[in-house]
Scaffold this motif. Structure first.
Motif, PDB file in Angstrom:
ATOM      1  N   GLN A   1      29.822  17.280  66.361  1.00  0.00           N
ATOM      2  CA  GLN A   1      29.226  18.431  65.669  1.00  0.00           C
ATOM      3  C   GLN A   1      29.720  18.581  64.234  1.00  0.00           C
ATOM      4  OE1 GLN A   1      26.833  20.211  67.370  1.00  0.00           O
ATOM      5  NE2 GLN A   1      27.222  18.652  68.914  1.00  0.00           N
TER       6      GLN A   1
ATOM      7  N   LEU B   1      27.913  20.479  61.078  1.00  0.00           N
ATOM      8  CA  LEU B   1      28.454  21.759  60.621  1.00  0.00           C
ATOM      9  C   LEU B   1      28.836  21.713  59.145  1.00  0.00           C
ATOM     10  CD1 LEU B   1      30.607  22.666  63.744  1.00  0.00           C
ATOM     11  CD2 LEU B   1      28.389  23.623  63.084  1.00  0.00           C
TER      12      LEU B   1
ATOM     13  N   THR C   1      32.519  26.443  67.259  1.00  0.00           N
ATOM     14  CA  THR C   1      32.119  25.250  68.008  1.00  0.00           C
ATOM     15  C   THR C   1      33.258  24.751  68.883  1.00  0.00           C
ATOM     16  OG1 THR C   1      30.604  24.697  66.215  1.00  0.00           O
ATOM     17  CG2 THR C   1      31.103  22.955  67.783  1.00  0.00           C
TER      18      THR C   1
ATOM     19  N   GLY D   1      33.460  26.940  71.872  1.00  0.00           N
ATOM     20  CA  GLY D   1      32.368  26.631  72.795  1.00  0.00           C
ATOM     21  C   GLY D   1      32.587  25.349  73.572  1.00  0.00           C
ATOM     22  N   TRP D   2      32.954  24.268  72.881  1.00  0.00           N
ATOM     23  CA  TRP D   2      33.040  22.966  73.550  1.00  0.00           C
ATOM     24  C   TRP D   2      34.341  22.717  74.297  1.00  0.00           C
ATOM     25  CZ3 TRP D   2      29.549  20.003  75.383  1.00  0.00           C
ATOM     26  CH2 TRP D   2      28.281  20.045  74.836  1.00  0.00           C
TER      27      TRP D   2
ATOM     28  N   CYS E   1      34.243  16.545  76.144  1.00  0.00           N
ATOM     29  CA  CYS E   1      33.959  17.741  75.339  1.00  0.00           C
ATOM     30  C   CYS E   1      34.530  17.607  73.931  1.00  0.00           C
ATOM     31  CB  CYS E   1      34.504  18.987  76.032  1.00  0.00           C
ATOM     32  SG  CYS E   1      33.549  19.488  77.478  1.00  0.00           S
TER      33      CYS E   1
ATOM     34  N   LEU F   1      32.598  28.061  61.363  1.00  0.00           N
ATOM     35  CA  LEU F   1      31.662  27.271  62.167  1.00  0.00           C
ATOM     36  C   LEU F   1      32.415  26.331  63.106  1.00  0.00           C
ATOM     37  CD1 LEU F   1      29.054  26.353  59.398  1.00  0.00           C
ATOM     38  CD2 LEU F   1      28.749  27.984  61.266  1.00  0.00           C
ATOM     39  N   LEU F   2      33.443  25.657  62.573  1.00  0.00           N
ATOM     40  CA  LEU F   2      34.237  24.745  63.398  1.00  0.00           C
ATOM     41  C   LEU F   2      34.972  25.498  64.505  1.00  0.00           C
ATOM     42  CD1 LEU F   2      35.730  22.374  60.684  1.00  0.00           C
ATOM     43  CD2 LEU F   2      34.025  21.793  62.423  1.00  0.00           C
TER      44      LEU F   2
ATOM     45  N   PHE G   1      32.435  17.777  70.545  1.00  0.00           N
ATOM     46  CA  PHE G   1      32.853  18.665  69.453  1.00  0.00           C
ATOM     47  C   PHE G   1      32.960  17.875  68.143  1.00  0.00           C
ATOM     48  CE2 PHE G   1      36.573  20.009  66.933  1.00  0.00           C
ATOM     49  CZ  PHE G   1      36.020  21.143  66.351  1.00  0.00           C
TER      50      PHE G   1
END
Length: 167
Positions: free
Chosen positions: A46, A50, A68, A71-72, A39, A64-65, A43
């Motif tokens: 991404q 991003l 994310t 989420g991850w 994960c 944004l980071l 991440f």
């Protein structure tokens, strides 16, 4: 063997590497470590995308980071644990003989082995942006993940007698 060497070996002989990794018996600490590492790599993949999105739209990169990361590293591990267990239940319904641990580990190991392709996807998303290249690399990453997961899950759901014969 180290995890990175096993990831590379998985591209040549995924069944043998998976059997070796899962063969020590149920170790949830090891499964969680593999899942969190996978994960974290997704991440990290991404980040270029991003950064590009923040630059193009004027959105705050830290927001944004942060979303994310949440989420991850916090939500997806729970989702993947549930998905791995559901895959075991479905496999049992069609004749699987493995354990829930081995089915979950099959999913986690597949994600970890496919993570380098997701890193490439992130670079393409960040430096090239939307287009055919991004779609092709994304498709490749998805195919590699599904292929690893199906091979690992099939190996995980074999009976212990068949697994020993295969070695």
């Amino acid at each position: 063997m180290s995890v990175l060497q096993d990831m590379v070996q998985s591209y040549r002989n995924p069944r043998a590497v998976f059997r070796r990794r899962v063969g020590d018996g149920p170790r949830e600490d090891r499964a969680l470590a593999v899942l969190m590492f996978a994960c974290a790599m997704v991440f990290a993949a991404q980040m270029p995308r991003l950064a590009r999105q923040a630059h193009e739209t004027g959105e705050e990169l830290n927001m944004l980071l942060g979303a994310t990361l949440l989420g991850w590293l916090f939500i997806m591990p729970l989702v993947l644990y549930a998905l791995g267990t559901i895959s075991h239940v479905i496999a049992r319904l069609i004749g699987g003989k493995g354990s829930a641990y081995s089915a979950r580990f099959a999913l986690f190991w597949a994600l970890l082995c496919a993570a380098p392709i997701w890193l490439l996807w992130g670079l393409v998303a960040g430096f090239i942006g939307p287009g055919v290249q991004l779609s092709l690399v994304g498709l490749l990453a998805l195919v590699v993940f599904v292929l690893f997961w199906s091979i690992n899950l099939r190996e995980a759901e074999r009976s212990p007698v068949e697994t020993n014969k295969a070695e």
